[in-house]
Design a protein around this motif. Structure first.
Motif, PDB file in Angstrom:
ATOM      1  N   SER A 175       3.022  32.247 160.476  1.00  0.00           N
ATOM      2  CA  SER A 175       3.576  31.009 159.805  1.00  0.00           C
ATOM      3  C   SER A 175       3.590  31.310 158.348  1.00  0.00           C
ATOM      4  O   SER A 175       2.852  31.896 157.699  1.00  0.00           O
ATOM      5  N   PRO A 176       4.862  30.779 157.696  1.00  0.00           N
ATOM      6  CA  PRO A 176       5.908  29.861 158.223  1.00  0.00           C
ATOM      7  C   PRO A 176       6.623  30.857 159.217  1.00  0.00           C
ATOM      8  O   PRO A 176       6.682  32.059 159.314  1.00  0.00           O
ATOM      9  N   LEU A 177       7.854  30.052 159.913  1.00  0.00           N
ATOM     10  CA  LEU A 177       8.666  30.751 160.514  1.00  0.00           C
ATOM     11  C   LEU A 177       9.694  31.654 159.529  1.00  0.00           C
ATOM     12  O   LEU A 177       9.617  31.533 158.370  1.00  0.00           O
ATOM     13  N   THR A 178      10.219  32.959 160.019  1.00  0.00           N
ATOM     14  CA  THR A 178      11.024  33.682 159.153  1.00  0.00           C
ATOM     15  C   THR A 178      12.024  34.128 159.718  1.00  0.00           C
ATOM     16  O   THR A 178      12.493  34.443 160.976  1.00  0.00           O
ATOM     17  N   VAL A 179      13.397  34.150 159.056  1.00  0.00           N
ATOM     18  CA  VAL A 179      14.474  34.594 159.524  1.00  0.00           C
ATOM     19  C   VAL A 179      14.961  35.917 158.623  1.00  0.00           C
ATOM     20  O   VAL A 179      14.639  36.062 157.468  1.00  0.00           O
ATOM     21  N   LEU A 180      15.529  36.755 159.270  1.00  0.00           N
ATOM     22  CA  LEU A 180      15.822  38.043 158.694  1.00  0.00           C
ATOM     23  C   LEU A 180      17.293  38.392 158.758  1.00  0.00           C
ATOM     24  O   LEU A 180      17.973  38.111 159.770  1.00  0.00           O
ATOM     25  N   TYR A 181      17.673  38.899 157.577  1.00  0.00           N
ATOM     26  CA  TYR A 181      19.137  39.530 157.362  1.00  0.00           C
ATOM     27  C   TYR A 181      19.106  41.055 157.168  1.00  0.00           C
ATOM     28  O   TYR A 181      18.317  41.111 156.296  1.00  0.00           O
ATOM     29  N   ALA A 182      19.498  41.838 157.726  1.00  0.00           N
ATOM     30  CA  ALA A 182      19.770  43.239 157.679  1.00  0.00           C
ATOM     31  C   ALA A 182      21.194  43.621 157.406  1.00  0.00           C
ATOM     32  O   ALA A 182      21.813  43.457 158.500  1.00  0.00           O
ATOM     33  N   GLY A 183      21.475  44.258 156.422  1.00  0.00           N
ATOM     34  CA  GLY A 183      23.142  44.854 156.297  1.00  0.00           C
ATOM     35  C   GLY A 183      23.265  45.019 154.789  1.00  0.00           C
ATOM     36  O   GLY A 183      22.329  44.662 153.971  1.00  0.00           O
ATOM     37  N   SER A 184      24.300  45.685 154.598  1.00  0.00           N
ATOM     38  CA  SER A 184      24.802  45.757 153.249  1.00  0.00           C
ATOM     39  C   SER A 184      25.132  44.581 152.522  1.00  0.00           C
ATOM     40  O   SER A 184      25.590  43.753 153.200  1.00  0.00           O
ATOM     41  N   PHE A 185      24.962  44.433 151.342  1.00  0.00           N
ATOM     42  CA  PHE A 185      25.511  43.370 150.474  1.00  0.00           C
ATOM     43  C   PHE A 185      26.884  43.321 149.854  1.00  0.00           C
ATOM     44  O   PHE A 185      27.080  43.756 148.948  1.00  0.00           O
ATOM     45  N   GLN A 186      27.816  43.129 151.036  1.00  0.00           N
ATOM     46  CA  GLN A 186      29.301  43.329 150.815  1.00  0.00           C
ATOM     47  C   GLN A 186      29.964  41.893 151.080  1.00  0.00           C
ATOM     48  O   GLN A 186      29.257  41.076 151.699  1.00  0.00           O
ATOM     49  N   ALA A 187      31.067  41.848 150.527  1.00  0.00           N
ATOM     50  CA  ALA A 187      31.574  40.287 150.455  1.00  0.00           C
ATOM     51  C   ALA A 187      32.071  40.133 152.262  1.00  0.00           C
ATOM     52  O   ALA A 187      31.709  38.868 152.636  1.00  0.00           O
ATOM     53  N   ARG A 188      32.192  40.906 152.936  1.00  0.00           N
ATOM     54  CA  ARG A 188      32.540  40.677 154.230  1.00  0.00           C
ATOM     55  C   ARG A 188      31.248  40.259 155.125  1.00  0.00           C
ATOM     56  O   ARG A 188      31.325  39.705 156.134  1.00  0.00           O
ATOM     57  N   LYS A 189      30.072  40.841 154.524  1.00  0.00           N
ATOM     58  CA  LYS A 189      28.863  40.618 155.372  1.00  0.00           C
ATOM     59  C   LYS A 189      28.452  39.281 154.946  1.00  0.00           C
ATOM     60  O   LYS A 189      27.662  38.273 155.616  1.00  0.00           O
ATOM     61  N   ARG A 190      28.680  38.595 153.734  1.00  0.00           N
ATOM     62  CA  ARG A 190      28.747  37.095 153.218  1.00  0.00           C
ATOM     63  C   ARG A 190      26.894  36.986 153.148  1.00  0.00           C
ATOM     64  O   ARG A 190      26.614  35.875 153.683  1.00  0.00           O
ATOM     65  N   PRO A 191      26.448  37.723 152.631  1.00  0.00           N
ATOM     66  CA  PRO A 191      24.827  37.345 152.454  1.00  0.00           C
ATOM     67  C   PRO A 191      24.613  36.247 151.775  1.00  0.00           C
ATOM     68  O   PRO A 191      23.326  35.617 151.848  1.00  0.00           O
ATOM     69  N   GLN A 192      25.301  35.682 150.979  1.00  0.00           N
ATOM     70  CA  GLN A 192      25.133  34.478 149.929  1.00  0.00           C
ATOM     71  C   GLN A 192      24.771  33.133 151.015  1.00  0.00           C
ATOM     72  O   GLN A 192      24.129  32.461 150.679  1.00  0.00           O
ATOM     73  N   LEU A 193      25.603  33.253 152.210  1.00  0.00           N
ATOM     74  CA  LEU A 193      25.367  32.198 153.477  1.00  0.00           C
ATOM     75  C   LEU A 193      23.629  32.285 153.696  1.00  0.00           C
ATOM     76  O   LEU A 193      23.150  31.222 154.013  1.00  0.00           O
ATOM     77  N   VAL A 194      23.017  33.421 153.872  1.00  0.00           N
ATOM     78  CA  VAL A 194      21.898  33.487 154.037  1.00  0.00           C
ATOM     79  C   VAL A 194      20.838  32.845 153.044  1.00  0.00           C
ATOM     80  O   VAL A 194      19.896  31.979 153.271  1.00  0.00           O
ATOM     81  N   ILE A 195      21.284  33.036 151.569  1.00  0.00           N
ATOM     82  CA  ILE A 195      20.622  32.372 150.452  1.00  0.00           C
ATOM     83  C   ILE A 195      20.696  30.807 150.746  1.00  0.00           C
ATOM     84  O   ILE A 195      19.740  30.028 150.475  1.00  0.00           O
ATOM     85  N   ARG A 196      21.921  30.177 150.808  1.00  0.00           N
ATOM     86  CA  ARG A 196      22.226  29.005 151.067  1.00  0.00           C
ATOM     87  C   ARG A 196      21.486  28.325 152.319  1.00  0.00           C
ATOM     88  O   ARG A 196      21.041  27.027 152.158  1.00  0.00           O
ATOM     89  N   GLU A 197      21.413  29.025 153.103  1.00  0.00           N
ATOM     90  CA  GLU A 197      20.525  28.395 154.469  1.00  0.00           C
ATOM     91  C   GLU A 197      18.979  28.181 153.872  1.00  0.00           C
ATOM     92  O   GLU A 197      18.292  27.298 154.291  1.00  0.00           O
ATOM     93  N   ALA A 198      18.538  29.413 153.095  1.00  0.00           N
ATOM     94  CA  ALA A 198      17.419  29.106 152.603  1.00  0.00           C
ATOM     95  C   ALA A 198      17.156  28.008 152.002  1.00  0.00           C
ATOM     96  O   ALA A 198      15.813  27.325 151.830  1.00  0.00           O
ATOM     97  N   ALA A 199      18.120  27.562 151.064  1.00  0.00           N
ATOM     98  CA  ALA A 199      17.877  26.243 150.273  1.00  0.00           C
ATOM     99  C   ALA A 199      17.836  25.130 151.124  1.00  0.00           C
ATOM    100  O   ALA A 199      16.983  24.172 150.745  1.00  0.00           O
ATOM    101  N   ARG A 200      18.373  25.111 152.444  1.00  0.00           N
ATOM    102  CA  ARG A 200      18.332  24.096 153.268  1.00  0.00           C
ATOM    103  C   ARG A 200      16.804  23.959 154.049  1.00  0.00           C
ATOM    104  O   ARG A 200      16.479  22.983 154.696  1.00  0.00           O
ATOM    105  N   TRP A 201      16.172  25.039 154.050  1.00  0.00           N
ATOM    106  CA  TRP A 201      14.874  25.318 154.876  1.00  0.00           C
ATOM    107  C   TRP A 201      13.764  25.925 153.980  1.00  0.00           C
ATOM    108  O   TRP A 201      13.421  27.114 154.092  1.00  0.00           O
ATOM    109  N   PRO A 202      13.339  24.988 153.053  1.00  0.00           N
ATOM    110  CA  PRO A 202      12.317  25.631 152.021  1.00  0.00           C
ATOM    111  C   PRO A 202      11.053  25.744 152.693  1.00  0.00           C
ATOM    112  O   PRO A 202      10.217  26.522 152.106  1.00  0.00           O
TER     113      PRO A 202
END
Length: 352
Positions: A175-202
């Motif tokens: 606990s708590p639940l955990t979400v994982l992203y694994a990949g390069s930080f490139q525009a095509r990978k859109r890692p920013q979306l992971v950050i924005r999802e984190a803002a929705r799930w504090p």
């Protein structure tokens, strides 16, 4: 005995997906059936070093194209496997045509071809190949549609000695639940979306593994949003990535441009429900059963919410992911490659 040359690197620390694929394959090809030659620039994978009937050719600071091309001409192999898009591959294609080399060409295509090839070298490698193989069903379909030539599918396998599920009942205890992203930080990978999802799930932890040009931008976004539930892990070697996968609950990959990302298969093999984009149609995810393939950012958010709020759904998809991942076990995949190599050489010897 079939002799294979591949312009792939055996370096133990090289985690490029294409080189990882070749290392896993070569480590499993039976040495009494196949002699393999490949490259290295630093300490090679011990499995490749210890494999009988294997020659490792050092990559030097300069002069590699001429030296290796001469090797291919004067010490010809039965198969040139997995050409890339560099000067060595271009030189080999030219030499093969003009000198009528008996070497068969097996081209493994790891990018979808609906928009055409990334280079003329790749296009020639596909058109002139004795066998063309895509690493996904959709990838092979785009090859057939664009080039009007047959293509088969052989997926990149999953190393089950590294990527396996946690002990029975261990997932879900953290606990708590955990979400994982694994990949390069490139525009095509859109890692920013992971950050924005984190803002929705504090109340949910979001962990990002990888490096790249957008890493600082993502770190800045997390700071700007004052997020305390985001952690950047940096680059993780394969075994550390597998350990991380066994500790989390959901795998999230919002990338919109991919070939057929191995990381989805690796996540499935550890029992992770995966959310990825439908656009490149990854075979590692059975949408609605082992995870979700989505078409938009809104749908990505919706499916993530379903997984985070429904433990029964997470468990069911975890079980389905494990079962589905068995289709991609490297032992099975390697034997498919072995049969293809033998078939290609038999055909080549029969017509020349």
């Amino acid at each position: 005995m079939i002799k294979i040359f591949t312009p792939s690197f055996a370096d133990a620390t090289n985690t490029n997906p294409q080189n990882l694929t070749v290392k896993e394959l070569v480590a499993r090809l039976e040495p009494d059936r196949f002699r393999v030659e490949m490259l290295f620039s630093s300490d090679p994978d011990p499995r490749i070093v210890d494999r009988p009937n294997t020659r490792l050719i050092r990559w030097l600071e300069r002069g590699n194209t001429v030296r290796l091309l001469a090797h291919c001409l004067f010490n010809p192999s039965d198969i040139y496997f997995f050409p890339r898009e560099g000067p060595l591959d271009s030189g080999f294609l030219w030499s093969r045509r003009h000198f009528r080399l008996r070497t068969a060409l097996v081209t493994y295509v790891v990018t979808t071809q609906e928009n055409g090839p990334s280079s003329e070298i790749l296009a020639r490698s596909i058109r002139e190949a004795d066998s063309v193989v895509g690493n996904s069903v959709y990838g092979a379909e785009t090859i057939q549609q664009h080039y009007r030539i047959p293509a088969t599918t052989i997926h990149s396998g999953i190393n089950k000695q590294v990527f396996y599920p946690p002990a029975e009942g261990r997932r879900g205890l953290r606990s708590p639940l955990t979400v994982l992203y694994a990949g390069s930080f490139q525009a095509r990978k859109r890692p920013q979306l992971v950050i924005r999802e984190a803002a929705r799930w504090p109340g949910v932890q979001f962990r990002l593994a990888g490096r790249g040009e957008l890493e600082q931008e993502c770190r800045g976004l997390a700071q700007e949003l004052e997020l305390r539930n985001v952690e950047f892990l940096g680059h993780l070697p394969q075994r550390e990535l597998a350990e991380e996968m066994r500790r989390v609950d959901v795998f999230l990959l919002p990338s919109v441009i991919e070939g057929h990302p191995q990381v989805l298969g690796q996540a499935a093999a550890t029992g992770l429900p995966c959310i990825a984009m439908e656009v490149y149609r990854p075979d590692y995810v059975v949408s609605g059963a082992s995870g979700f393939l989505v078409r938009s950012e809104a749908e990505l958010s919706e499916k993530l919410a379903m997984l985070l709020t429904n433990s029964e759904l997470r468990h069911a998809m975890s079980t389905a992911a494990l079962e589905h991942s068995m289709k991609f076990d490297w032992e099975r995949v390697a034997e498919v490659w072995a049969r293809l190599f033998e078939s290609v050489v038999a055909r080549r010897r029969g017509v020349t």
